[in-house]
Design an enzyme around this catalytic site. Sequence first.
Site, mmCIF file in Angstrom:
data_model
loop_
_atom_site.group_PDB
_atom_site.id
_atom_site.type_symbol
_atom_site.label_atom_id
_atom_site.label_comp_id
_atom_site.label_asym_id
_atom_site.label_seq_id
_atom_site.Cartn_x
_atom_site.Cartn_y
_atom_site.Cartn_z
ATOM 1 N N CYS A 340 0.879 -1.171 0.000
ATOM 2 C CA CYS A 340 0.000 0.000 0.000
ATOM 3 C C CYS A 340 0.914 1.218 0.000
ATOM 4 O O CYS A 340 2.027 1.170 -0.510
ATOM 5 C CB CYS A 340 -0.965 -0.004 1.189
ATOM 6 S SG CYS A 340 -0.150 0.106 2.795
ATOM 7 N N GLN A 341 0.492 2.298 0.608
ATOM 8 C CA GLN A 341 1.303 3.505 0.603
ATOM 9 C C GLN A 341 2.439 3.424 1.623
ATOM 10 O O GLN A 341 3.560 3.821 1.352
ATOM 11 C CB GLN A 341 0.399 4.710 0.891
ATOM 12 C CG GLN A 341 0.783 5.995 0.220
ATOM 13 C CD GLN A 341 0.761 5.942 -1.295
ATOM 14 O OE1 GLN A 341 0.477 4.927 -1.921
ATOM 15 N NE2 GLN A 341 1.099 7.052 -1.896
#
Length: 372
Positions: A340-341
């Site tokens: 993800c981020q």
Amino acid sequence: MSHNPKLLDTSAQMTTAVLALLNTFEPLAKLSAGRKRELAGICFVEKVSQGINPLRMNISNAKQSVYLIKGELELRFVNDGKVMLRGEDSAARHPIPCDQNLVDSIARTDIAILRIDNDLLDIMMTWDQLSTGDDVLKSVHNTDAGKSNRTPVEWMRDTSVFSVAKLQSGVFSKVPVANIEAMFERMERISTVAGQVIIQQGAVGDYYYLVESGSLLVSRAGGVNATPVVVAELNEGDAFGEEALVSDNKRNATVTMSTDGQLLRLNKHDFVELLKEPMLTHVSREVAEVMIAGGAIWVDARLPSEYQYEHIPGAINLPLNEIRQRLAGLDKSLTYIVYCQTGRRSSAAAFIFAQHGFDVVVMAGGARGRGL
């Protein structure tokens, strides 16, 4: 010309204006109404004069998501590439790409930008997505059969109990988000009556509590024979009892029901267990690439709008809040590498994969700053 930030007024009118802005940006627009209200109260709009580099502290550091609201901003990338970003452009709906490919930026006109701490935003996105799945967090052991009360999903959406401040520095900052479902599954709902002592000062800590309904008084005595003094009142949505469990000390106050009510409680053993990080394997980007060459699959656990804007080539998009519904369509003979981020949502997603018998690892540190 010097950089002269100007913060917006914190009045209700300005908060409403910031809320309107949040609804135009991705992935901010996908946050729940409660989270957006919370975010509107803590983020700010900044005015930057022409000729200034508004990203000089963020390039290759990426601690903030920065959105261009109005004006023209020139972005300069490696290999002499240049892009002119304008506030009215569709690209301005997404954060300005502050990765290692960006080497400089310059405001070609006076501009306005919105800055949001990336860790704060990722916490909000993670909790919102975890609490929006159709079949997630439905069971709490109820000692009062037949009573319909607040569901665990509603608890997670309660920004008084699970405010960003508490998720960043309170007890829930110590609880891996992947363990939240297990926490609610192990909680017990109890009925209480006015005058009932829930916690006694000096006793050994045994439970952690959430107030579902009713009110309680917190009192503390300064000595053995001292008269207790009321120091706080607890109401619906409040939580208490974690300090003694976290620190393994004795209770430092007495908590008594001032009305009839209902509480959710989690025993010490489960509380301590759920403070530990999930048993997940983290790998570097380099190791992940080797695994991909061997047949593993990239999984992007972010929202579709984030995935569509940028993602690792070949990755499939399985947003955190949709994973349970889509696992049946995946091949269990394959290995999945989730990112993800920052690593927070991917850890939660990987925990769900692992619960359902998949071979899964997490890309350490997330994709931010590593180039997609």
